[in-house]
Structures are given as C-alpha cells and as structure tokens.
Design an enzyme around this catalytic site. Structure first.
Site, PDB file in Angstrom:
ATOM      1  N   ASP A  40       0.814  -1.213   0.000  1.00  0.00           N
ATOM      2  CA  ASP A  40       0.000   0.000   0.000  1.00  0.00           C
ATOM      3  C   ASP A  40       0.852   1.269   0.000  1.00  0.00           C
ATOM      4  O   ASP A  40       0.499   2.275  -0.634  1.00  0.00           O
ATOM      5  CB  ASP A  40      -0.918   0.019   1.236  1.00  0.00           C
ATOM      6  CG  ASP A  40      -2.007  -1.040   1.146  1.00  0.00           C
ATOM      7  OD1 ASP A  40      -2.165  -1.648   0.060  1.00  0.00           O
ATOM      8  OD2 ASP A  40      -2.697  -1.265   2.163  1.00  0.00           O
TER       9      ASP A  40
ATOM     10  N   LYS B 195     -26.804 -14.001  -5.684  1.00  0.00           N
ATOM     11  CA  LYS B 195     -27.602 -12.767  -5.754  1.00  0.00           C
ATOM     12  C   LYS B 195     -27.138 -11.851  -4.626  1.00  0.00           C
ATOM     13  O   LYS B 195     -27.497 -12.032  -3.478  1.00  0.00           O
ATOM     14  CB  LYS B 195     -29.084 -13.068  -5.631  1.00  0.00           C
ATOM     15  CG  LYS B 195     -29.969 -11.845  -5.833  1.00  0.00           C
ATOM     16  CD  LYS B 195     -31.441 -12.218  -5.778  1.00  0.00           C
ATOM     17  CE  LYS B 195     -32.300 -10.999  -6.040  1.00  0.00           C
ATOM     18  NZ  LYS B 195     -32.112  -9.961  -5.015  1.00  0.00           N
TER      19      LYS B 195
END
Length: 789
Positions: A34, A125
């Site tokens: 990072d 879903k």
C-alpha cells in the site's frame, strides 16, 4: 522536466495506478504494498496540481469529486432495468426450467430420457443496490440507480469514487457504447469497519450492509461516498452499440477482460439438477462468503434463447432468482394497530418487541387481514415466530402457544375507523354464475368514510400525483400530508385551486419551490385519458387496464357510462373488475370529483372514437349467453338467437309457452329458466339497457364494422418477435395500436404481418409456414414513417 516529459510521466503513472487498482480491487492479487501505491498516487496528484490543464476525467485522482450536489438528476433507462421472478422452493425452479424448455419448444423428457437440457449462467444474488454504468468509447460517462426500472437517479459522481469501477475500460475492442449493469454492495468486513468508525465518531450505525451501501451511494456529497467501503460487481448489460459474445457467461468473461469485476462464483450449469446443486453448495457456504447474499440467480446462457423467450410485463422469462429460506426469530407481540389504505382497507399491523432478523432490526410485521389473525390464533402478548419473507418483508408466521401469558388479549377489528371515526364494515364477495348471485363475507374490512377519511384522502392524492399517474413533480408524501392536514386539499380536484399564498407558508417552502410546485400542478392539466383513468385509483384497475379502457372505449364519457356486461367484451376485463369500474363511476362523490377536475382545467388528451377492433364486436348469441340465464350456455344461446332473431323476439318467445315448448335445442329446464328470467321486469329492463348501450357505443352486432378514420391499420393483427434495436417492442406496440392494429402474442392464419428482429425464432418459422408477411426492423420503420408515426 519538459512539458512533454511531464505529460508522459502523468500518463505512465495513471496506467500503472490503474493496473495496480485492478489487481487489488478486482483480481484480489496485489503486486505492490500500500505504501508504494500511495507514493505513486501522491506523485500523480502533485504533477496534476502543478499542471491542471493535463487533468482528465479518467485519472485516478478524480475518483473523489468536487462540491456536493443539491439533488440527483433523473436518468431514463433506454433498456428498462427489469426485476426478476422469484423461486422459493426447488419445485419453483423446476417449473421455471420446464417453462423455459416449453417456451423454446425443446424436447421434453419421458420414461426413456430426460429431454433437452438448458445451459444456465449461475451467480450469487448480492444484497445491494442495482446500478447502471454507461461507457462511451471506453470512458465512464454516467452512473444511474435502477429506480423504478424505467427511470433512475444520476449518481455519476458517486460511482466514480468506487475503487473497483474502472474509469476507463482496459484493453481494446469494446463497443462504442456499453451499458454495464451490476450491484453496488458492501462486504461484511467493510460494513463492520464502517460501523466501528461511526461509533467512534458518535455517528449513527447502519442496520445491515445493504442499507449502508444504498445510503452511501445516494450521498449528495461524493466525498462521503468515497469514504465508504463500496464495491461493484457486474451481472449483465443494457444498451450496447457494437459486438459482444453470444452467451451470458461469455459477455461477463469479456467484461472482466475489460477491467470490470464479476462474481468469483460465476459458473455454467447444464440442466435444472446442476442448478440445484449450485444453489445447495452456495447455501452451505453462505455464512463464510465475504458479502451478504439472499439467493442465487439463474439465467439462460444462450442470448438467442433469451431473445426468443422475451419478457413478461416486468420480468424476463429467461432468468429467475432462487431465494434462500427466510431467517426466523422469536419475539413478543406488544400490540396490534390498524392502518387505513387508499381504498379504505383497514389492515392489522403487528407491533413487536424489536428483534434482529437476518441482519435487520424488526419492530413491525404485516398481518394481512383479520382472517390471518384468526388463522394464527394471535393474541396481544403472545410470543411469535417472525420471518423476513424473501429476506425483505417481516411476517408473523406462528404463535408459540406454550409461552402465552395469562393476561394475553384477543385482537378485535375496530368498529370505527382509527383515523376518521367512520364505521368499519366487512366487505362482501359476490360470485356471479348462471341465474344467481352468491354472497359471502370477504377478508377485508373497510372504512366507509372515503375521502372524508384523512388516511384514504392522503393515499388517494399520493396515487393521483405519482409518476405513473399525473406525474406532478414536487408533490411528495410529506407535502401531500401537509396539504391535507392544513385543510387545503380535500380531493384531487383541490390541487388545482391552490394559490401561491397558501403554499408559500407551508413548512419547507420558499418563493422558488412554491412557484415550481404550482407550475408542475398546472402542467399536469393535460394528461392522456389512460393516465387519468389510472390516476383516479379505481380498485383493481392498474396501468394496463387503464390503457385498455382508454384505447378501446376512446372517451371518458363512454368509460363512465359503461355497464359491467359491456365492459366484459373488452379483453382481460372479468366480471368482478367490470363491476368495480361501474361502481366507481356510479358513486356520486366520485362523479363530483371528476366533474370538478374537468371544471378546474384538466383537459384529457388522446380521446376519440371507439377503437375499430370493437366496432360490431358482439354477436347476438354471445349477448344472450352473457345475460347469465340459468341453463343457457353457448350452444343454447346460439339456438335461441336463431329462433328469436332479436332481443324483443326472444322476450316474446319466452312468454309464448306453446311456441317455446316445441322449440328444438333447449331442454325443459332451460326453457323454464328463460321464462322465469324474462318474467322479471328488472331483467327485461337490464337486457334492453345493455343492448341500447352496445348500439350507442357501436359494439352491437347490427353496428357497422368499419375502420375508424385516421387508423390505417384498423382490423389488422400484427406480431412482434426478436429484438428490435432502434426502438423497444413496447414503443413499437404503442405505435401499432395508435394506428389501429391489434398486437398479438402468437402467429396464426389471421395475422397480417410479423415484424422480426434479430433472434426471432418459432414465431418467424410459423409465419413462414403460414405464408404471413414478414418485415425486418428497417422495413417496419419505413412503414411507420409512411403512416406518419
């Protein structure tokens, strides 16, 4: 550094940061720490700050937008964002698979084989917010919410802040226009971290990841959205101008190549059994997934099959959401309160001791009606099992009788409306059959106060001004409540008497908002007849029935006057709906409100003559059959019509016992029923009134069958099949109907013409077999142009 060197470095930094973002957020395969990403990002940010003329919209530094918005704009979805049908049991999925195979006319299974198997695209879903991303020439130009499926909100600034949404598509070969559809969601870890930060800062915590995602995406300040751990996962496409693979899975895999995230659980399954196996596997692993899901979505993989299967009114026939069983919890019923709806229905609502069900705090639940209360044996104070049906609507499922306290109280329907104090009456159901009407008690109780009841009045006006009705912008629920509570509005007609001085003093209003509201009300004075009929809020009359009434009868006067028996000649209007329509327009209060609306400037558009399709649409035998004389059905009515020749002839025959006794084609019981029917003066008067109205409307068997002027396709039947690329099939249907044609769903020898777009299947084959004329879309558009449509 020279200007050229700086520009090149900026381009290189952007490309490198996009690559690392893609590997981190989409592939989950970071290749640098990072700190290194932050160093590159800060270098780019510094260079762009020094050279603002080099900043472009697709730069990683532009993910966090500028000033907060005052409101979201509207986006019209050129391809509607439809919802999916639901399966809750395995049998529901098997039925779906059967319908798909039957719709494609594929071989069914038998004792010797399982028949054809369909390939399905399978995905979890996600429990998030459906959005649309529009890319033009590879650049992200717009983001929009699903909204009502036709119109959503413009959230372009906010979706740019979502880290795994590419601002520019990767690679090459993408269509010039590509609309990507998917779900914005929040992972479980992201949700927990967000709530922890909210607690630390003294802010409000969120109930579940879905609410957190929806609320974050709809922030007017994009900087707030950027601070939230949102993610995007695409599941399909909308508008496309260019080439894509011919399968659902192929499209999704191609989108992934272009830098768009897709589900890691994406799989291809062949046949319903493989789909069920996928559903069970995901269900077992549901708790360990990094995000919340509420089921699995199955889509027919072959796009040609999708086009052939087409759509119902609001959902595709080629896809289904197989929901997981609802979560259940125990809690206490504290009280039962009663709400009053638009039609006066008094509905019991359970007030519960708050309990967390499937991640949501539930304190209220539906009880539907008093029959449901009786079925459950429910008493205030009971311990009950609560379920979120479909993981959405809280519902009381069962009473735990062994935990019932000694002081439990029974639930009684109030005798007076809790809002206005008017009487509450139980509805009666009327079953009409040959020769008799049978009455029984309905499950619904209604307040008889109508628009004198504040609750009914508010709901009636909210419906009248809603988007699909009169579409009066700015009249939200709270404003309607103010107008009713202050006594300014006592019916929809009163909206057109509001003055500047009355509105500007209301809470939330100033000069500009007042003028905007009054302008919107004034602009609503020219609705189409169909919108007006829908806006009136007639029980059981939705948009499609309102359109049918307007198109078929052509004028408000005819619709108001239409007898129930005449209305049943219109397709899909049954006896009960016909009586609801007739009763609504017979009501003196409704007549007054409609008269006031017209007096106060409402001018109906698209009124005209009876639609050509219904000119002389009745036959004498059908007329006699629909009089519902006991013992006389279609065959008997035909024989009676031949013998009597006219209504007056049949009335005379019914009282001439000698002549009737020797008549062939009616048994003795039917003859007796005929005689008894026309002995009653009311029945004779009713029959004559129906015939007179059929004559007045031009629907009588003796009326002239003619094409109405200005409708060049009157009397013709057209069929639309395949995908229309320039206009939607809904628009094409509207244009054909406006020209007088009937648009049918199947091809027969009576079909005039078939319009076939890409993907046309069995209907096109049937047209060729029958020799029916076929047009492609280009020919169809030319034909419409020739008619001035």
């Amino acid at each position: 550094m020279t200007d050229a060197t700086i520009a090149a470095r900026i381009l290189a930094l952007r490309a490198e940061l996009d690559l690392h973002s893609h590997r981190y957020y989409v592939l989950d395969e970071p290749s640098i720490p990072d700190a290194e990403y932050d160093r590159l990002f800060n270098e780019l940010k510094a260079l762009e700050a020094a050279h603002p003329e080099l900043v472009t919209a697709d730069s990683p530094t532009q993910r966090v937008g500028g000033a907060a918005l005052s409101a979201f704009g509207e986006v019209r979805h050129e391809v509607p964002m439809l919802s999916l049908g639901n399966a809750f049991e395995e049998d529901d999925l098997l039925d779906f698979d059967r319908r798909v195979r039957e719709g494609l006319d594929l071989p069914a299974g038998d004792l010797f084989g399982g028949g054809a198997e369909i390939e399905y695209c399978c995905e979890p879903k996600l429990d998030g917010l459906a959005v649309s991303l529009l890319y033009e020439n590879g650049l992200l130009v717009r983001g929009a919410t699903r909204g009502d499926g036709s119109t959503g909100e413009d959230i372009s600034t906010n979706v740019r802040t979502i880290r795994n949404v590419p601002l520019k598509l990767h690679g090459e070969g993408w269509p010039s226009v590509l609309e990507v559809r998917g779900e914005v969601f929040m992972s479980k870890a992201g949700f927990d971290a967000l709530n922890a930060r909210q607690v630390e800062s003294g802010g409000k915590t969120f109930a579940n990841p879905r609410n957190a995602a929806a609320g974050s995406l709809r922030q007017l300040d994009p900087k707030i959205t950027a601070s939230r751990p949102l993610e995007f996962c695409c599941y399909g496409i909308g508008r496309v101008e260019g080439e894509l693979p011919t399968t659902q899975v192929g499209i999704l895999q191609q989108l992934r190549v272009w830098g768009l995230p897709i589900s890691r659980e994406l799989k291809l399954a062949k046949g319903a059994d493989a789909c069920l196996a996928y559903y069970r596997d995901i269900g077992e692993r549901r708790a360990s997934l990094a995000y919340e899901i509420d089921g699995v979505v199955f889509k027919v993989n072959d796009l040609a099959y999708q086009r052939e299967l087409g759509f119902r009114a609001r959902e595709p026939r080629w896809a289904i959401a197989h929901k997981f069983p609802a979560s259940e919890e125990l809690t206490e019923l504290l009280d039962v309160e009663f709400q009053v709806g638009r039609t006066g229905a008094v509905t019991p609502v359970a007030r519960l001791k708050p309990v967390k069900v499937a991640g949501v705090m539930v304190s209220n639940a539906t009880l539907h009606n008093m029959d449901e209360v009786a079925r459950l044996g429910l008493m205030v104070g009971d311990t009950v099992i609560i379920r979120r049906a479909g993981d959405v609507i809280p519902q009381v499922m069962q009473v735990v009788l062994e935990r019932r306290p000694a002081d439990a109280r029974p639930v009684h329907i109030p005798e007076q409306c809790p809002v206005c104090g008017s009487a509450v009456e139980r509805t009666q159901l009327v079953k009409r059959s040959k020769g008799k009407e049978t009455f029984s008690e309905g499950s619904v109780y209604r307040c008889v106060g109508r628009l004198a009841c504040g609750a009914q009045l508010k709901q009636a006006i909210i419906h009248y001004v809603s988007r699909r009705a009169l579409d009066i912008e700015g009249l939200g629920d709270k404003i309607v409540e103010q107008l009713v509570d202050t006594g300014l509005v006592a019916s929809p007609a009163d909206l057109y008497t509001l003055s500047y001085e009355q509105v500007v003093v209301l809470e939330g209003f100033a000069d500009l908002s007042t003028r905007n509201l009054l302008t919107a009300i004034a602009e609503s004075k020219r609705p189409t007849l169909a919108r007006f009929i829908y806006a009136l809020g007639i029980p059981d009359v939705g948009e499609e029935t309102a359109k049918l009434l307007a198109r078929a009868l052509g004028s408000l006067a005819r619709i108001q006057a239409a007898l129930p028996e005449v209305l049943t000649w219109l397709p899909d209007v049954g006896g009960e709906v016909a009586h609801e329509i007739h009763s609504f327009f017979e009501d003196s209060h409704n007549q007054t409100v409609i008269a006031q609306l017209l007096e106060r400037g409402v001018q109906l558009q698209e009124e005209g003559e009876l639609h050509a399709e219904f000119a002389a649409c009745t036959t004498f035998p059908e007329f006699l059959d629909r009089l519902n004389i006991a013992g006389i059905a279609a065959t008997g009515a035909k024989n009676l019509a031949e013998k009597g020749g006219s209504l007056e002839g049949v009335i005379a025959l019914s009282q001439d016992w000698l002549e009737l006794s020797v008549m062939k084609g009616l048994n003795e019981k039917a003859k007796q029923s005929l005689r008894e029917f026309f002995v009653v003066a009311e029945n004779v008067a009713r029959a004559r009134a129906i015939e007179q109205q059929l004559l007045a409307f031009g629907m009588h068997w003796a009326s002239e069958k003619k094409q109405v002027a200005g409708l060049p396709l009157a009397g013709q039947t057209w069929v639309l099949t395949g995908t229309l690329e320039v206009m939607s099939r809904d628009v094409a249907k509207e244009k054909l109907e406006a020209l007088g044609a009937k648009v049918a769903g199947s091809v027969s020898a009576k079909t005039t013409c078939v319009v076939a777009g890409p993907g046309a299947g069995s209907k096109l084959a049937k047209a060729s077999e029958l020799g029916v004329r076929v047009m492609d879309e280009a020919e169809f558009l030319t034909a419409l142009s020739g008619f001035g449509a």
